[in-house]
Design a protein around this motif. Structure first.
Motif, PDB file in Angstrom:
ATOM      1  N   ARG A  69      -0.698 -12.085   3.177  1.00 45.23           N
ATOM      2  CA  ARG A  69       0.216 -11.638   2.135  1.00 45.23           C
ATOM      3  C   ARG A  69       1.416 -12.568   2.036  1.00 45.23           C
ATOM      4  N   ASP A 114       3.298  10.223   0.491  1.00 44.24           N
ATOM      5  CA  ASP A 114       2.023  10.549  -0.131  1.00 44.24           C
ATOM      6  C   ASP A 114       1.036  11.089   0.905  1.00 44.24           C
ATOM      7  N   ALA A 134       3.349  13.669  -6.170  1.00 40.92           N
ATOM      8  CA  ALA A 134       2.633  12.597  -5.485  1.00 40.92           C
ATOM      9  C   ALA A 134       2.178  12.977  -4.084  1.00 40.92           C
ATOM     10  N   THR A 186      -7.781   5.485  -0.201  1.00 46.01           N
ATOM     11  CA  THR A 186      -6.889   4.419  -0.659  1.00 46.01           C
ATOM     12  C   THR A 186      -5.727   4.288   0.303  1.00 46.01           C
ATOM     13  N   LEU A 187      -5.111   3.145   0.290  1.00 44.44           N
ATOM     14  CA  LEU A 187      -3.939   2.921   1.137  1.00 44.44           C
ATOM     15  C   LEU A 187      -2.777   3.748   0.600  1.00 44.44           C
ATOM     16  N   PRO A 188      -2.180   4.624   1.424  1.00 44.09           N
ATOM     17  CA  PRO A 188      -1.056   5.422   0.925  1.00 44.09           C
ATOM     18  C   PRO A 188       0.157   4.542   0.643  1.00 44.09           C
ATOM     19  N   ALA A 189       0.759   4.746  -0.511  1.00 38.12           N
ATOM     20  CA  ALA A 189       1.949   3.960  -0.845  1.00 38.12           C
ATOM     21  C   ALA A 189       3.094   4.291   0.098  1.00 38.12           C
ATOM     22  N   ARG A 190       3.205   5.590   0.461  1.00 42.11           N
ATOM     23  CA  ARG A 190       4.262   6.031   1.380  1.00 42.11           C
ATOM     24  C   ARG A 190       3.615   6.890   2.471  1.00 42.11           C
ATOM     25  N   GLY A 225       0.788  -2.837   3.798  1.00 40.24           N
ATOM     26  CA  GLY A 225       1.541  -2.668   2.559  1.00 40.24           C
ATOM     27  C   GLY A 225       2.117  -1.291   2.310  1.00 40.24           C
ATOM     28  N   SER A 226       1.851  -0.313   3.187  1.00 42.13           N
ATOM     29  CA  SER A 226       2.431   1.014   3.008  1.00 42.13           C
ATOM     30  C   SER A 226       3.918   0.987   3.372  1.00 42.13           C
ATOM     31  N   VAL A 227       4.681   1.856   2.725  1.00 36.79           N
ATOM     32  CA  VAL A 227       6.064   2.104   3.130  1.00 36.79           C
ATOM     33  C   VAL A 227       6.001   3.197   4.188  1.00 36.79           C
TER      34      VAL A 227
END
Length: 476
Positions: free
Chosen positions: A67, A251, A236, A163-167, A188-190
């Motif tokens: 990345r 999330d 969410a 899916t990869l959780p955003a948070r 990439g998750s927060v």
């Protein structure tokens, strides 16, 4: 070998690491062995623990590098495929077929002890001479008012994410929380970690501090010394409200607050097997329970919950059961948290304030391999007694787990820093940290007034002896 009316020499309950090792050990001695597993052999380590988590860590660290170069995170389905591939590669070793090849009969079902020497599986009665309980442990339940099950995961179910959780919010601050938190942040998750005390509370504060800095560098927000009051649902996912007034939106929520032993439904009271208040099967140092014909090993006991320990303890238990030995398990237990940097420790990790113990620490800025890798964050610390006997230590840095192996051997066998210092080590390696710390201790002892006086006298006597024998000496 049939389980039918034949009396089984060793009945093993549970098909994880402890059960597999114990069963194979017994069968290897020629004992009639049956293993009962309610789900799938391989246990937590293969399916939801060591194998998937360490694969995730490897993929995530590579993803962080990619990345940084491309600006793009990896596709989450590619991550899942890599984890599945690792599991599929290792699974045959733990399969029923492999156990059958080793002489172990595998029965799938739920087992209940009915009486001494009698158990029931799927309505079928099994008679046994001795038994080994190796049913493991499950993630501890944590009730948070208002937290919906649909957004809640554990170390067993986190692998079901599509899916990869955003948070991602993680409740807990132990090794599992730190490892998975760092991995998801690198993907990439927060990530926000919520710990009721400091993270890695069982480790030395300065060692844990280096891991904390690394987690924050990867983007993990760490909230220590706080707990969750309740949660409310959002479009969410959920909003966690903490007792200190802070809020965390997520999330997905990962519960990583420990593990509880799987003893429910075993009928242990019928066979006089004692459990402690937490539900762990109580064993002695030979892994025997309160029933002299029933043994236990692995996470179902009150011992530290490590895969390597489960296997060793199960081997001891099976050997004692089948051969009538009186082997005891070692008190030397190494542990590794596989974050970046790794944190590894064994034995005594803190020196007392008096003269009984002392600490020798080497910063990894003085480890040449760390310098060549441009990764000098970390240290190696040995705890030794007055005579230089190694009692334990802590290593923080890349491959700390590998370097810990030598330190564990030293503690187990009562070796001294002189023993390590006198051993040739390959160069340059990260294990130079252990060697250099041992050298520092030896040099420190040699610098004492008594040692310096002794060496000065030896040098003087040696000089006199050589002068007396010298062919260039002229008589006067």
């Amino acid at each position: 070998m049939a389980a039918g009316n034949k009396i089984i020499d060793l009945l093993v309950v549970g098909g994880g690491t402890a059960g597999i090792v114990g069963a194979k050990t017994a069968a290897g001695f020629g004992a009639g062995t049956v293993l009962v597993e309610r789900s799938r052999t391989g246990g937590d380590c293969l399916w939801t623990g060591c194998v998937p988590s360490k694969t995730l860590l490897a993929v995530a660290e590579h993803a962080r590098t990619m990345r940084a170069v491309t600006g793009q995170p990896p596709a989450f389905n590619a991550v899942q495929k890599r984890i599945s591939a690792a599991i599929n590669t290792i699974e045959p070793v733990d399969s029923p077929a492999a156990l059958d090849d080793a002489g172990v009969r595998v029965i799938k079902g739920n087992l209940t002890f009915r009486a001494h020497g009698v158990a029931e599986v799927n309505g079928r009665t099994i008679h046994f001479r001795q038994a080994l309980i190796a049913t493991g442990a499950a993630p501890a339940a944590l009730h948070v008012p208002g937290l919906a099950p649909g957004v809640t995961f554990t170390s067993e179910t986190i692998w079901e994410l599509d899916t990869l959780p955003a948070r991602l919010a993680i409740i807990g601050g132990g090794p599992i929380a730190c490892e998975l938190g760092q991995a998801f942040a690198q993907l990439g998750s927060v990530v926000t970690m919520i710990a009721r005390s400091r993270i890695l509370g069982k480790e030395e504060p300065d060692a844990a501090a280096l891991v904390r800095v690394s987690l924050k560098y990867d983007g993990v927000a760490i909230l220590e010394n706080t707990t969750i009051a309740d949660a409310v649902g959002t479009d969410a996912g959920c909003r966690l409200r903490l007792r200190d007034g802070k809020v965390v939106d997520a999330d997905a929520v990962l519960l990583a607050t420990g593990r509880t032993p799987r003893t429910a439904g075993l009928g242990l009271q019928r066979v006089a097997v004692t459990v402690n208040r937490a539900g762990h099967v109580v064993t002695d140092k030979r892994m025997r329970t309160s029933n002299p014909l029933i043994w236990a090993a692995g996470d179902v006991t009150a011992n530290p919950q490590f895969t390597h320990l489960a296997g060793v303890h199960a081997s001891v238990a099976a050997s004692n059961a089948v051969l009538g030995l009186r082997r005891q398990v070692s008190a030397t237990v190494p542990r590794v948290t596989f974050t970046s940097p790794e944190l590894a420790a064994v034995g005594l990790t803190t020196a007392n304030d008096g003269p009984k113990h002392r600490s020798r620490m080497i910063s990894h800025i003085h480890v040449d391999r760390a310098v060549t890798e441009d990764n000098t964050v970390g240290f190696t610390r040995l705890i030794v007694d007055r005579r230089g006997k190694i009692l334990g230590g802590t290593i923080v840095g890349p491959r700390a787990g590998e370097s810990l192996a030598e330190l564990t051997l030293a503690v187990q066998n009562g070796m001294t820093t002189s023993d390590l210092a006198a051993t040739t080590h390959p160069y340059p390696t990260y294990s130079d940290g252990v060697w250099n710390a041992a050298l520092a201790d030896v040099r420190g002892r040699l610098a004492s007034p008594v040692a310096r006086l002794a060496m000065t006298m030896l040098v003087w006597f040696r000089r006199r002896r050589l002068d007396t024998r010298s062919p260039h000496r002229s008589d006067r």
